[in-house]
Design a protein around this motif. Sequence first.
Motif, PDB file in Angstrom:
ATOM      1  N   MET A  92       4.537 -11.511  17.262  1.00  0.00           N
ATOM      2  CA  MET A  92       3.883 -12.818  17.302  1.00  0.00           C
ATOM      3  C   MET A  92       2.676 -12.784  18.233  1.00  0.00           C
ATOM      4  N   ALA A  93       1.701 -13.632  17.942  1.00  0.00           N
ATOM      5  CA  ALA A  93       0.466 -13.655  18.711  1.00  0.00           C
ATOM      6  C   ALA A  93       0.297 -15.006  19.385  1.00  0.00           C
ATOM      7  N   SER A  94      -0.499 -15.015  20.440  1.00  0.00           N
ATOM      8  CA  SER A  94      -0.752 -16.245  21.182  1.00  0.00           C
ATOM      9  C   SER A  94      -1.959 -16.979  20.621  1.00  0.00           C
ATOM     10  N   GLY A  95      -2.162 -18.196  21.109  1.00  0.00           N
ATOM     11  CA  GLY A  95      -3.311 -18.965  20.675  1.00  0.00           C
ATOM     12  C   GLY A  95      -4.626 -18.325  21.101  1.00  0.00           C
ATOM     13  N   THR A  96      -4.620 -17.671  22.263  1.00  0.00           N
ATOM     14  CA  THR A  96      -5.831 -16.991  22.717  1.00  0.00           C
ATOM     15  C   THR A  96      -6.230 -15.873  21.769  1.00  0.00           C
ATOM     16  N   THR A  97      -5.238 -15.088  21.344  1.00  0.00           N
ATOM     17  CA  THR A  97      -5.510 -14.013  20.382  1.00  0.00           C
ATOM     18  C   THR A  97      -6.050 -14.584  19.076  1.00  0.00           C
ATOM     19  N   LEU A  98      -5.475 -15.700  18.656  1.00  0.00           N
ATOM     20  CA  LEU A  98      -5.947 -16.359  17.434  1.00  0.00           C
ATOM     21  C   LEU A  98      -7.412 -16.763  17.566  1.00  0.00           C
ATOM     22  N   ASN A  99      -7.777 -17.337  18.692  1.00  0.00           N
ATOM     23  CA  ASN A  99      -9.167 -17.748  18.890  1.00  0.00           C
ATOM     24  C   ASN A  99     -10.124 -16.553  18.857  1.00  0.00           C
ATOM     25  N   VAL A 100      -9.722 -15.452  19.465  1.00  0.00           N
ATOM     26  CA  VAL A 100     -10.574 -14.264  19.482  1.00  0.00           C
ATOM     27  C   VAL A 100     -10.792 -13.744  18.064  1.00  0.00           C
ATOM     28  N   VAL A 101      -9.692 -13.583  17.321  1.00  0.00           N
ATOM     29  CA  VAL A 101      -9.792 -13.088  15.944  1.00  0.00           C
ATOM     30  C   VAL A 101     -10.584 -14.066  15.083  1.00  0.00           C
ATOM     31  N   ASN A 102     -10.331 -15.345  15.281  1.00  0.00           N
ATOM     32  CA  ASN A 102     -10.973 -16.389  14.493  1.00  0.00           C
ATOM     33  C   ASN A 102     -12.492 -16.352  14.630  1.00  0.00           C
ATOM     34  N   TRP A 103     -12.988 -16.304  15.853  1.00  0.00           N
ATOM     35  CA  TRP A 103     -14.434 -16.400  16.058  1.00  0.00           C
ATOM     36  C   TRP A 103     -15.154 -15.071  15.870  1.00  0.00           C
ATOM     37  N   ILE A 104     -14.444 -13.969  16.045  1.00  0.00           N
ATOM     38  CA  ILE A 104     -15.045 -12.677  15.672  1.00  0.00           C
ATOM     39  C   ILE A 104     -15.258 -12.637  14.164  1.00  0.00           C
ATOM     40  N   GLY A 105     -14.246 -13.076  13.434  1.00  0.00           N
ATOM     41  CA  GLY A 105     -14.377 -13.144  11.977  1.00  0.00           C
ATOM     42  C   GLY A 105     -15.470 -14.095  11.539  1.00  0.00           C
ATOM     43  N   ALA A 106     -15.575 -15.246  12.221  1.00  0.00           N
ATOM     44  CA  ALA A 106     -16.620 -16.215  11.880  1.00  0.00           C
ATOM     45  C   ALA A 106     -18.003 -15.626  12.129  1.00  0.00           C
ATOM     46  N   GLY A 107     -18.153 -14.899  13.239  1.00  0.00           N
ATOM     47  CA  GLY A 107     -19.440 -14.287  13.542  1.00  0.00           C
ATOM     48  C   GLY A 107     -19.826 -13.207  12.548  1.00  0.00           C
ATOM     49  N   LEU A 108     -18.867 -12.348  12.193  1.00  0.00           N
ATOM     50  CA  LEU A 108     -19.143 -11.288  11.221  1.00  0.00           C
ATOM     51  C   LEU A 108     -19.493 -11.877   9.854  1.00  0.00           C
ATOM     52  N   SER A 109     -18.740 -12.893   9.439  1.00  0.00           N
ATOM     53  CA  SER A 109     -18.995 -13.517   8.137  1.00  0.00           C
ATOM     54  C   SER A 109     -20.365 -14.165   8.093  1.00  0.00           C
ATOM     55  N   THR A 110     -20.725 -14.842   9.169  1.00  0.00           N
ATOM     56  CA  THR A 110     -22.038 -15.485   9.227  1.00  0.00           C
ATOM     57  C   THR A 110     -23.150 -14.448   9.184  1.00  0.00           C
ATOM     58  N   GLY A 111     -22.976 -13.349   9.917  1.00  0.00           N
ATOM     59  CA  GLY A 111     -23.980 -12.293   9.918  1.00  0.00           C
ATOM     60  C   GLY A 111     -24.153 -11.646   8.560  1.00  0.00           C
ATOM     61  N   VAL A 112     -23.033 -11.338   7.901  1.00  0.00           N
ATOM     62  CA  VAL A 112     -23.102 -10.715   6.577  1.00  0.00           C
ATOM     63  C   VAL A 112     -23.737 -11.661   5.573  1.00  0.00           C
ATOM     64  N   PHE A 113     -23.369 -12.942   5.644  1.00  0.00           N
ATOM     65  CA  PHE A 113     -23.971 -13.898   4.709  1.00  0.00           C
ATOM     66  C   PHE A 113     -25.469 -14.059   4.964  1.00  0.00           C
ATOM     67  N   ALA A 114     -25.885 -14.018   6.231  1.00  0.00           N
ATOM     68  CA  ALA A 114     -27.312 -14.123   6.548  1.00  0.00           C
ATOM     69  C   ALA A 114     -28.093 -12.966   5.926  1.00  0.00           C
ATOM     70  N   ILE A 115     -27.530 -11.759   5.997  1.00  0.00           N
ATOM     71  CA  ILE A 115     -28.180 -10.600   5.369  1.00  0.00           C
ATOM     72  C   ILE A 115     -28.205 -10.771   3.858  1.00  0.00           C
ATOM     73  N   ARG A 116     -27.121 -11.281   3.298  1.00  0.00           N
ATOM     74  CA  ARG A 116     -27.059 -11.532   1.857  1.00  0.00           C
ATOM     75  C   ARG A 116     -28.152 -12.531   1.446  1.00  0.00           C
ATOM     76  N   ALA A 117     -28.261 -13.622   2.198  1.00  0.00           N
ATOM     77  CA  ALA A 117     -29.249 -14.646   1.863  1.00  0.00           C
ATOM     78  C   ALA A 117     -30.671 -14.095   1.968  1.00  0.00           C
ATOM     79  N   TRP A 118     -30.941 -13.310   3.018  1.00  0.00           N
ATOM     80  CA  TRP A 118     -32.264 -12.720   3.183  1.00  0.00           C
ATOM     81  C   TRP A 118     -32.581 -11.779   2.016  1.00  0.00           C
ATOM     82  N   THR A 119     -31.585 -10.975   1.630  1.00  0.00           N
ATOM     83  CA  THR A 119     -31.778 -10.025   0.525  1.00  0.00           C
ATOM     84  C   THR A 119     -32.101 -10.751  -0.764  1.00  0.00           C
ATOM     85  N   ARG A 120     -31.344 -11.808  -1.046  1.00  0.00           N
ATOM     86  CA  ARG A 120     -31.545 -12.532  -2.296  1.00  0.00           C
ATOM     87  C   ARG A 120     -32.878 -13.292  -2.323  1.00  0.00           C
TER      88      ARG A 120
END
Length: 337
Positions: A1-29
Amino acid sequence: MASGTTLNVVNWIGAGLSTGVFAIRAWTRLFIVRSIGLDDFFMLLSLLASLAAAGLITTSVHYGMGSQTEGTILASKYSFLSGIPIMMAQGFGRIAFAFTLLSVMGTTPARQWFLYTIIAFQFIWLVVVLALSYGLCSPVSAFWDSAQVQAQECLVKYHNVVVDGWNYFETVWDACTDFSLALFPALILSSTNMQMRLKLGLIALMGLGVLTGICAIVKAVEYSLLFSNTENSNYAQATIFIWTVVQQYIVIIAASIPCCRAFFTKTDRTTVGNSNEPGAYSRGRITLKPRKAKHPPTRQIRPQASRTLIGDSDDEPLNMGMIHLSDVSTGIPHFPR
């Protein structure tokens, strides 16, 4: 089991990576391949829904979700409400990827019907799952406020319908959809005459959706165990949410990375226009007017090779940001019709 702190770290790392990848996608298109479509629109909706879910999950953790103590009403409220954007993010992400495959590989009626069916059922699934999750109890606040008279009745109903029933169907549906969308490109690309290195690379990139199917299975197992761990269910919720956010972010990243390929290939940013006229609309895509190159290329490019790399002239992966001219050594690869 994981704590809320771990959840926040995973959550916002994923949000940052997704935003970055989508930004590159949008620029490419927008600035390289000069072609946008419904897949880009739905992927943007998926990203916005993911960020909304990230905010609600963080708020829930702030009020005690994922802690060793008993959860508060506000923690339950925001964790429950986060399910709405989470399901929208996953559904819109799959729809976006299906539209991408339709534009690139929908060259036969059978393929088109297959992909349109997935798109239609994703919309139906989204409506049904939202209705089941949030329409079983009135008022909805009884789901997170145990002081209300209907709270116990709502909990029993939710457990019988969603936990013991819909949870398993949803897992099978999500996994089958993710595996189908991931394996579909492999079946098509395996019969082309591309270079083996390029073929395997595209299959790997477009097959990342397999990971989301695996996440769906693991999440369902953890979800079932949550209700058997009543002594520490508040702490156990964090583990379920970790797998949930990982799944939704992988949907965005896996569906966007293949569209970013033109961003990383070559230093020449000269735009090669689509075979359609600027403004033409074809299978969910609009071709933008090509930009004039600042430095005209010194070598000649065969007109035919720049038009048809895969499938019809209207379906060039070049304009999807997925394949570059230099990746094709000989011949003009095509999909069997």
